[in-house]
Scaffold this motif. Structure first.
Motif, PDB file in Angstrom:
ATOM      1  N   ALA A 140      -1.914  -3.969  -4.100  1.00 46.10           N
ATOM      2  CA  ALA A 140      -2.556  -2.782  -3.547  1.00 46.10           C
ATOM      3  C   ALA A 140      -2.752  -1.812  -4.703  1.00 46.10           C
ATOM      4  O   ALA A 140      -1.776  -1.393  -5.338  1.00 46.10           O
ATOM      5  CB  ALA A 140      -1.692  -2.150  -2.462  1.00 46.10           C
ATOM      6  N   VAL A 159      -7.676   3.210  -1.532  1.00 44.42           N
ATOM      7  CA  VAL A 159      -6.809   2.034  -1.592  1.00 44.42           C
ATOM      8  C   VAL A 159      -7.674   0.781  -1.543  1.00 44.42           C
ATOM      9  O   VAL A 159      -8.561   0.663  -0.689  1.00 44.42           O
ATOM     10  CB  VAL A 159      -5.817   1.999  -0.403  1.00 44.42           C
ATOM     11  N   THR A 169      -7.098  -3.594  -1.838  1.00 46.22           N
ATOM     12  CA  THR A 169      -6.107  -4.667  -1.931  1.00 46.22           C
ATOM     13  C   THR A 169      -6.801  -5.991  -2.280  1.00 46.22           C
ATOM     14  O   THR A 169      -7.992  -6.169  -1.999  1.00 46.22           O
ATOM     15  CB  THR A 169      -5.331  -4.836  -0.614  1.00 46.22           C
ATOM     16  N   GLU A 222       0.829  -1.213   0.000  1.00 46.79           N
ATOM     17  CA  GLU A 222       0.000   0.000   0.000  1.00 46.79           C
ATOM     18  C   GLU A 222       0.861   1.261   0.000  1.00 46.79           C
ATOM     19  O   GLU A 222       0.612   2.197  -0.768  1.00 46.79           O
ATOM     20  CB  GLU A 222      -0.923  -0.001   1.217  1.00 46.79           C
ATOM     21  N   VAL A 228      -4.362   1.832  -5.991  1.00 54.41           N
ATOM     22  CA  VAL A 228      -4.726   3.119  -5.386  1.00 54.41           C
ATOM     23  C   VAL A 228      -5.115   4.147  -6.439  1.00 54.41           C
ATOM     24  O   VAL A 228      -4.665   4.098  -7.587  1.00 54.41           O
ATOM     25  CB  VAL A 228      -3.576   3.691  -4.514  1.00 54.41           C
TER      26      VAL A 228
END
Length: 195
Positions: free
Chosen positions: A121, A132, A134, A50, A123
């Motif tokens: 991840a 974000v 995942t 992330e 974004v």
């Protein structure tokens, strides 16, 4: 009614990833021009997928002035204590996908614990928000490479629940339908629509 930006920059210079993201996101974001990042690659010094994805998206947004989408992804191998993880792209230190795969196979050897997963991840960053999402794609590491499709670790990764083909033996459409990146970016697109 959702108002999408007309243009979004993809925070990557990796041609394989640009093609894959365009194939995944194009149908999900109709009418949006997906542009390849023209800026220099930022230093990815985060300690999570992330964090590194946000570094890339923020840099692409800052340089282009446009909303940006980026991801950070890699393979986590249980028998290697979670390596290569966030260091997947640079694992062997040569920038070569083949060298990275060979190093995983060498270090894993004949270990019985070959369970692994791809993690992504994904974004989105603009002036107002950072989103974000995942996703994880479970599987195992093969003892040898199979297939020439995909990129990175695809030829040594066999997904759980499949027909035994490696990710490198799947067609692009087959892979995008079930992969970590496909799952994460579909979730991200849904979040953009929900804004």
């Amino acid at each position: 009614m959702t108002v999408r930006p007309a243009r979004i920059v993809l925070g990557t210079g990796n041609a394989h990833k640009v093609a894959e993201l365009t194939a995944i996101l194009g149908p999900l974001l109709p009418g949006v021009d997906l542009l390849r990042s023209e800026g220099p690659s930022p230093v990815e010094d985060g300690d999570t997928f992330e964090a590194n994805a946000l570094i890339k998206a923020r840099a692409a947004h800052r340089i282009s002035g446009l909303p940006a989408i980026a991801d950070d992804s890699g393979v986590v191998v249980d028998g290697l204590g979670g390596e290569p993880g966030i260091h997947s792209a640079r694992y062997a230190g040569t920038g070569s996908d083949e060298d990275n795969r060979n190093l995983v196979l060498e270090r894993l050897g004949d270990s019985a614990d070959r369970s692994a997963r791809f993690v992504c991840a994904a974004v989105y960053v603009d002036d107002a928000v950072e989103i974000v999402r995942t996703a994880v794609w479970e599987g195992a590491i093969l003892s040898t490479s199979r297939g020439s499709g995909g990129f990175g670790y695809d030829p040594i990764f066999v997904p759980d629940g499949g027909d035994g083909r490696s990710a490198g033996e799947l067609t692009a459409d087959e892979k995008n339908a079930i992969s970590h990146r496909g799952l994460a970016f579909r979730a991200l697109a849904e979040s953009l629509d929900a804004r």
